[in-house]
Design an enzyme around this catalytic site. Structure first.
Site, PDB file in Angstrom:
ATOM      1  N   TYR A 289     -70.841 -12.892  21.686  1.00  0.00           N
ATOM      2  CA  TYR A 289     -69.578 -12.289  21.242  1.00  0.00           C
ATOM      3  C   TYR A 289     -68.402 -12.847  22.049  1.00  0.00           C
ATOM      4  CZ  TYR A 289     -66.075  -8.667  20.286  1.00  0.00           C
ATOM      5  OH  TYR A 289     -64.928  -8.007  19.926  1.00  0.00           O
TER       6      TYR A 289
ATOM      7  N   ARG B  88     -64.403 -11.900  14.386  1.00  0.00           N
ATOM      8  CA  ARG B  88     -65.775 -11.758  14.848  1.00  0.00           C
ATOM      9  C   ARG B  88     -66.374 -10.414  14.441  1.00  0.00           C
ATOM     10  NH1 ARG B  88     -70.380 -14.458  16.418  1.00  0.00           N
ATOM     11  NH2 ARG B  88     -71.655 -13.091  17.726  1.00  0.00           N
ATOM     12  N   GLU B  89     -65.568  -9.367  14.507  1.00  0.00           N
ATOM     13  CA  GLU B  89     -66.085  -8.023  14.258  1.00  0.00           C
ATOM     14  C   GLU B  89     -66.406  -7.775  12.787  1.00  0.00           C
ATOM     15  OE1 GLU B  89     -66.996  -5.792  16.246  1.00  0.00           O
ATOM     16  OE2 GLU B  89     -66.029  -6.106  18.175  1.00  0.00           O
ATOM     17  N   SER B  90     -65.510  -8.161  11.897  1.00  0.00           N
ATOM     18  CA  SER B  90     -65.661  -7.765  10.491  1.00  0.00           C
ATOM     19  C   SER B  90     -65.424  -8.891   9.500  1.00  0.00           C
ATOM     20  CB  SER B  90     -64.659  -6.643  10.167  1.00  0.00           C
ATOM     21  OG  SER B  90     -63.328  -7.146  10.237  1.00  0.00           O
TER      22      SER B  90
ATOM     23  N   ILE C 228     -60.664 -11.183  17.459  1.00  0.00           N
ATOM     24  CA  ILE C 228     -61.576 -10.036  17.555  1.00  0.00           C
ATOM     25  C   ILE C 228     -61.962  -9.561  16.163  1.00  0.00           C
ATOM     26  CG2 ILE C 228     -61.751  -7.616  18.250  1.00  0.00           C
ATOM     27  CD1 ILE C 228     -59.966  -8.325  20.665  1.00  0.00           C
TER      28      ILE C 228
END
Length: 642
Positions: free
Chosen positions: A611, A506-508, A503
């Site tokens: 995502y 992918r997020e940051s 997560i």
């Protein structure tokens, strides 16, 4: 730290004290890095206080310090109005390999433009700038120097934009109009652009610029904007070009609200008006798009013909996902060939073409296609491998480059190290981006990737790997950053460590200071409202800025993900979709009677669909790197009906 940032006074006063102490101890030049860092902080304070004499003393001591150029930038920025053309040009040239060049140039040009220093403006910027406000200053400068033809041409290009322009453009537009340059054709162009941009107030303003001949047409266009259905009641003489403009733009607008009505009216107007190819495409694209969004195709025969004519992969892709959502394999078979060559080469559509071959009993072609896809390291590659019952292909390879000494000696790398020491992460990343853009040799890019990994600059290593196209360098593209933090919170929440890492990747991309345009913050990109609610439930001290703290961010992110899993009975697919799009949307999307792969493929939001696929695939890669057994879905997820 910006030296004039009053929000950080505590730190500033501390630095002042350090500066005074240092001066008292010795006036001798100190070259140690520790001393230079201390002196740099003192020099920043001098800049912030406007103490030119003290600044000059500190600057002299810092000639060899990597961030000396930043001191020059801050000092020049303090009094931009006093910077001469020669000083401006010299600094831009000297800072050309840093992100400071463009920052300084923009600030200098805005200052010169606001104060009407047109000779200075053109001396420093002889070519058209990129940003709109600077372009307006540029054309005003040209006008002031007697270059009216160029100025009027620029003014026209800027004025016809469909949205309001910066106030810096107002004097330019006023002079342009006073010179009689505004014509009905230009007014009409901007009206249509504002119509498409949904700028009602701007349309009203522009309509007032119409001549007596144009005003009736402007009123018709405004009436259609206010009530798209009124298009059928407008008097639109077929031979008039503006009739075709109103009809084509109005039909595209009507399609947003009623594709069926738009198609009916289109079928009525099309034979009577000589629409251009551009107008035909605008109308047909809009009707097809909104009919597909609504999944209520007005006429299936027309839609098939429109998709065939338009040859647009976005539209065809929406129709294909509609077919998958209804398990309509016949429609899938019909629409797959309508994809362009590039669309058919995409891994996802190759996968579904192979699945179609399985349905049709063509096992030879299906197996061959799945084997090709399974050789790829991505979501569809893992799906294909599962269908074949074979191991995943990770294709992990270390870069051939091993020596980082050359890139470590680069001035930009030294600046980045010092910016990170001074906790200026945004500036450090700007430097890294500039360095990557200026580096073209593959081996140098790989060396930068390796160096960033060695230093724990994880986001920078990922960016360098992408720039180098080092797709198989998994340990650099998927670093085990903050592994201990993720592992601890994963254990607390009874989660696999790899899921939290996937997560965050992918997020940051493991950048703790990441902030999205929507306001999400930190490693796991927590929205402020979500962070506040989760922190309150845990009775944790909380603020928006704490979302940038690794420990606090992962605490909230792991708890929120756990809450989503509990809400969706442990189903990661639903939980991940909820993490991205919100659980309330997932509630609307679920329970369609689909397999897991078909449900993911038909998630309405492309961002959420990508995502979920990415996080699931990243989780597999992290499982591989950490020595776990890689698997895309659990047995329960694979067997569930979605």
């Amino acid at each position: 730290m910006r030296p004039w940032d009053t929000g950080r006074l505590t730190r500033m006063f501390r630095l002042v004290a350090v500066a005074v102490l240092a001066l008292a101890i010795s006036d001798a030049r100190a070259d140690s890095l520790a001393q230079q860092r201390q002196d740099y902080g003192a020099a920043l304070v001098a800049v912030g206080l406007g103490d030119t004499e003290a600044y000059a003393q500190w600057r002299e001591r810092l000639v060899r310090y990597p961030l000396a150029i930043y001191l020059d930038y801050y000092q020049l920025r303090r009094n931009m109005g006093a910077v001469s053309v020669a000083e401006a040009v010299e600094f831009v040239q000297r800072s050309a390999q840093t992100p400071l060049a463009n920052r300084f140039l923009s600030a200098y040009l805005r200052e010169a433009g606001k104060n009407g220093r047109w000779r200075d403006y053109l001396a420093v910027m002889p070519d058209t700038p990129n940003s709109v406000d600077l372009q307006c200053y540029f054309f005003r400068a040209q006008l002031a120097q007697g270059q009216s033809a160029q100025a009027w041409n620029g003014a026209r290009r800027l004025w016809v934009h469909g949205e309001s322009q910066p106030s810096a453009c107002d004097p330019l537009f006023a002079a342009w109009m006073a010179a009689g340059q505004l014509t009905d054709d230009i007014v009409w162009t901007r009206l249509l652009n504002a119509f498409d941009a949904r700028q009602r107030a701007l349309m009203d303003y522009v309509a007032k610029k119409s001549s007596a001949d144009l005003r009736p047409w402007a009123d018709k266009l405004l009436a259609v904007y206010r009530d798209p259905d009124s298009l059928r009641r407008q008097s639109l003489p077929p031979a008039q070009p503006r009739s075709r403009d109103i009809a084509s733009h109005g039909l595209a607008y009507l399609a947003r609200y009623s594709p069926s009505q738009a198609l009916s009216l289109w079928n009525d107007l099309r034979p009577r008006m000589d629409f251009t190819e551009v107008q035909v495409r605008r109308v047909e694209y809009a009707i097809a798009l909104h009919a597909l969004f609504a999944r209520t195709a007005p006429q299936e025969v027309w839609l098939r013909g429109a998709l065939s004519r338009l040859q647009d992969d976005k539209l065809t892709g929406i129709r294909l996902r509609w077919a998958l959502a209804e398990a309509d394999w016949a429609a899938l078979e019909y629409y797959l060939p309508l994809l362009t060559e590039a669309g058919q080469a995409e891994t996802g559509w190759r996968y579904w073409k192979a699945r179609l071959a399985v349905r049709q009993g063509d096992s030879v072609h299906a197996t061959a296609a799945l084997q090709q896809i399974a050789a790829e390291r991505d979501y569809y590659g893992f799906l294909a491998a599962d269908r074949l019952g074979r191991d995943y292909a990770f294709n992990h390879a270390q870069p051939a480059v091993r020596d980082t000494a050359a890139v470590a000696a680069l001035p930009a790398v030294k600046r980045i190290a010092e910016l990170r020491f001074h906790q200026e992460s945004a500036l450090a990343h700007a430097e890294w981006y500039t360095l990557l853009q200026d580096t073209t040799e593959p081996q140098s890019l790989q060396a930068l990737m390796l160096l960033a990994s060695e230093k724990g600059w994880h986001r920078m290593a990922i960016d360098a790997a992408t720039r180098a196209q080092a797709w198989d360098a998994l340990s650099h593209r998927f670093p085990t950053a903050q592994r201990a933090v993720f592992a601890r919170h994963a254990a607390t929440q009874s989660l696999p460590t790899t899921e939290l890492m996937a997560i965050a990747r992918r997020e940051s991309a493991f950048y703790p200071r990441a902030q999205s345009p929507a306001g999400a913050r930190g490693l796991m990109q927590i929205m402020p409202a979500t962070g506040k609610a989760v922190a309150a439930s845990l009775r944790l001290p909380h603020s928006r800025n704490k979302l940038f703290e690794v420990e606090h961010n992962v605490t909230l992110g792991s708890v929120y993900y756990r809450q989503l899993l509990d809400r969706f009975d442990g189903n990661r697919v639903y939980a991940l979709a909820g993490y991205n799009a919100g659980p309330h949307r997932v509630q609307r999307w679920r329970d369609k009677g689909l397999s897991v792969a078909m449900w993911i493929e038909t998630i309405p939001f492309r961002e959420t669909r990508n995502y979920v696929q990415a996080v699931l695939a990243y989780n597999v890669v992290f499982q591989y790197l950490l020595g776990d057994t890689p698997r895309l879905f659990t047995a329960a997820e694979s067997q569930a009906v979605y």
